[in-house]
Design an enzyme around this catalytic site. Structure first.
Site, short mmCIF file in Angstrom:
data_model
loop_
_atom_site.label_atom_id
_atom_site.label_comp_id
_atom_site.label_asym_id
_atom_site.label_seq_id
_atom_site.Cartn_x
_atom_site.Cartn_y
_atom_site.Cartn_z
N ILE A 88 0.89 -1.16 0.00
CA ILE A 88 0.00 0.00 0.00
C ILE A 88 0.93 1.22 0.00
O ILE A 88 1.81 1.34 0.85
CB ILE A 88 -0.95 0.01 1.23
CG1 ILE A 88 -0.23 -0.31 2.53
CG2 ILE A 88 -2.08 -0.97 1.01
CD1 ILE A 88 -1.13 -0.26 3.76
N GLU A 181 8.58 -0.01 -5.91
CA GLU A 181 8.66 -1.27 -5.16
C GLU A 181 7.94 -2.47 -5.81
O GLU A 181 8.36 -3.61 -5.62
CB GLU A 181 8.08 -1.09 -3.74
CG GLU A 181 8.92 -0.22 -2.83
CD GLU A 181 8.64 1.27 -3.02
OE1 GLU A 181 7.57 1.64 -3.53
OE2 GLU A 181 9.52 2.09 -2.69
N ASP A 204 1.02 12.23 -6.63
CA ASP A 204 1.66 13.25 -7.47
C ASP A 204 1.20 13.02 -8.92
O ASP A 204 0.81 11.92 -9.28
CB ASP A 204 3.19 13.08 -7.46
CG ASP A 204 3.76 12.78 -6.10
OD1 ASP A 204 3.67 11.61 -5.67
OD2 ASP A 204 4.27 13.70 -5.48
N ARG A 217 -3.60 13.27 2.58
CA ARG A 217 -2.83 12.02 2.44
C ARG A 217 -3.33 10.94 3.40
O ARG A 217 -3.43 9.78 3.05
CB ARG A 217 -1.34 12.30 2.62
CG ARG A 217 -0.78 13.02 1.41
CD ARG A 217 0.70 13.37 1.52
NE ARG A 217 1.10 14.21 0.39
CZ ARG A 217 1.83 13.76 -0.64
NH1 ARG A 217 2.27 12.53 -0.65
NH2 ARG A 217 2.14 14.56 -1.66
N1 LIG Z 1 9.89 7.39 -8.40
C1 LIG Z 1 8.74 7.88 -7.86
N2 LIG Z 1 8.14 8.93 -8.48
C2 LIG Z 1 7.02 9.44 -7.97
CL1 LIG Z 1 6.28 10.76 -8.75
C3 LIG Z 1 6.45 8.88 -6.81
N3 LIG Z 1 5.35 9.16 -6.05
C4 LIG Z 1 5.34 8.29 -5.04
N4 LIG Z 1 6.41 7.45 -5.12
C5 LIG Z 1 6.66 6.42 -4.10
O1 LIG Z 1 7.02 7.14 -2.91
C6 LIG Z 1 8.39 6.94 -2.60
C7 LIG Z 1 9.18 8.09 -3.11
O2 LIG Z 1 8.68 9.32 -2.60
C8 LIG Z 1 8.77 5.61 -3.22
O3 LIG Z 1 8.66 4.59 -2.23
C9 LIG Z 1 7.77 5.41 -4.37
O4 LIG Z 1 7.24 4.09 -4.37
C10 LIG Z 1 7.13 7.79 -6.20
N5 LIG Z 1 8.26 7.30 -6.74
#
Ligand SMILES: Nc1nc(Cl)c2ncn([C@@H]3O[C@H](CO)[C@@H](O)[C@H]3O)c2n1
Length: 234
Positions: A88, A181, A204, A217
């Site tokens: 999650i 992951e 995002d 969040r």
């Molecule tokens: N590459 C990447 N890019 C974006 Cl835009 C992300 N938004 C959330 N994550 C997640 O959140 C963590 C990074 O902030 C990582 O565990 C990833 O799985 C993201 N990871």
């Protein structure tokens, strides 16, 4: 106990939820589990075990990135007998049709490399979710009226990639979102014959550059926890 998890034998449930952030694990355990007890705090990667509607559940942080998740998932499966592992977490949307707060159920997880690359050599393995978990998660999300997308995601090795060409090719092939992951989780689940799923909330947006306000969040994360629990035990 193992090299990275301090839990005693029997303290980890067969069903494990894995947020990246250990403090999300703490919040989820306190919010959703009855009788939650701390079963791991080695290196601060908190893990808790309790019950949800009478079912034993462990919520264990995975850390960020596939190398970290790989360590915890290996030990949870091989040393503690975990049979269902549900990630999650948060992700970044790569398609216009996906909006902030939507939930993504990862049917597959594309990657450039994973910790398992050395296993596969020339084999281009396709990390895939457990269909039964996926179907039940979809049903749970629909019942909650949450906008949900099911499809392929991209598990990146880095957060600060600076590879717009990669984003373009992923988007062109329908990749819904990026995180860091799921591909390794699905690969390990296939290797050890257990069930896995990634339930992600869009925090995002790579195209609109929107970001989920911190105030939202917790609510979004709560929806994911409930979807994961209902999928695991439906
Ligand atoms: N590459 C990447 N890019 C974006 Cl835009 C992300 N938004 C959330 N994550 C997640 O959140 C963590 C990074 O902030 C990582 O565990 C990833 O799985 C993201 N990871």
């Amino acid at each position: 106990m193992t090299i990275h998890i301090g839990a005693e034998p029997g303290q980890i449930a067969e069903t494990v939820l894995m947020p990246g952030d250990p403090y999300r694990a703490k919040w989820a355990a306190e919010t959703f589990l009855e009788g939650a007890e701390l079963v791991n705090e080695v290196r601060g990667m908190l893990g808790f075990t309790g019950t949800w509607k009478g079912h034993r559940v462990t919520i264990q942080g995975s850390g960020m990135g596939m190398p970290s998740l790989s360590i915890y998932a290996n030990e949870l499966i091989r040393d503690y007998g975990a049979k269902t592992l549900i990630r999650i977490g948060s992700c970044g949307a790569m398609q216009e049709k996906v909006a902030i707060r939507d939930v993504i159920l990862a049917m597959s997880a594309t990657s450039i490399s994973t910790p398992s690359l050395s296993f596969f050599k020339e084999v281009n393995f396709a990390p895939t979710a457990d269909f039964d978990l996926l179907r039940k998660a979809w049903d749970a999300a629909q019942a909650k009226g949450i906008t949900t997308h099911t499809g392929g995601i991209y598990s990146a090795d880095v957060f600060y990639a600076e590879r717009p060409d990669l984003d373009e090719v992923m988007e062109r092939h329908g990749i819904l979102a990026v995180e860091m992951e799921a591909a390794e989780l699905y690969t390990l689940a296939a290797r050890f014959g257990v069930r896995a799923l990634a339930v992600l909330t869009v925090s995002d947006h790579l195209k609109t550059h929107e970001a989920l306000p911190s105030s939202d969040r917790e609510k979004s994360f709560g929806d994911m926890v409930e979807i994961a629990l209902e999928a695991a035990f439906a």
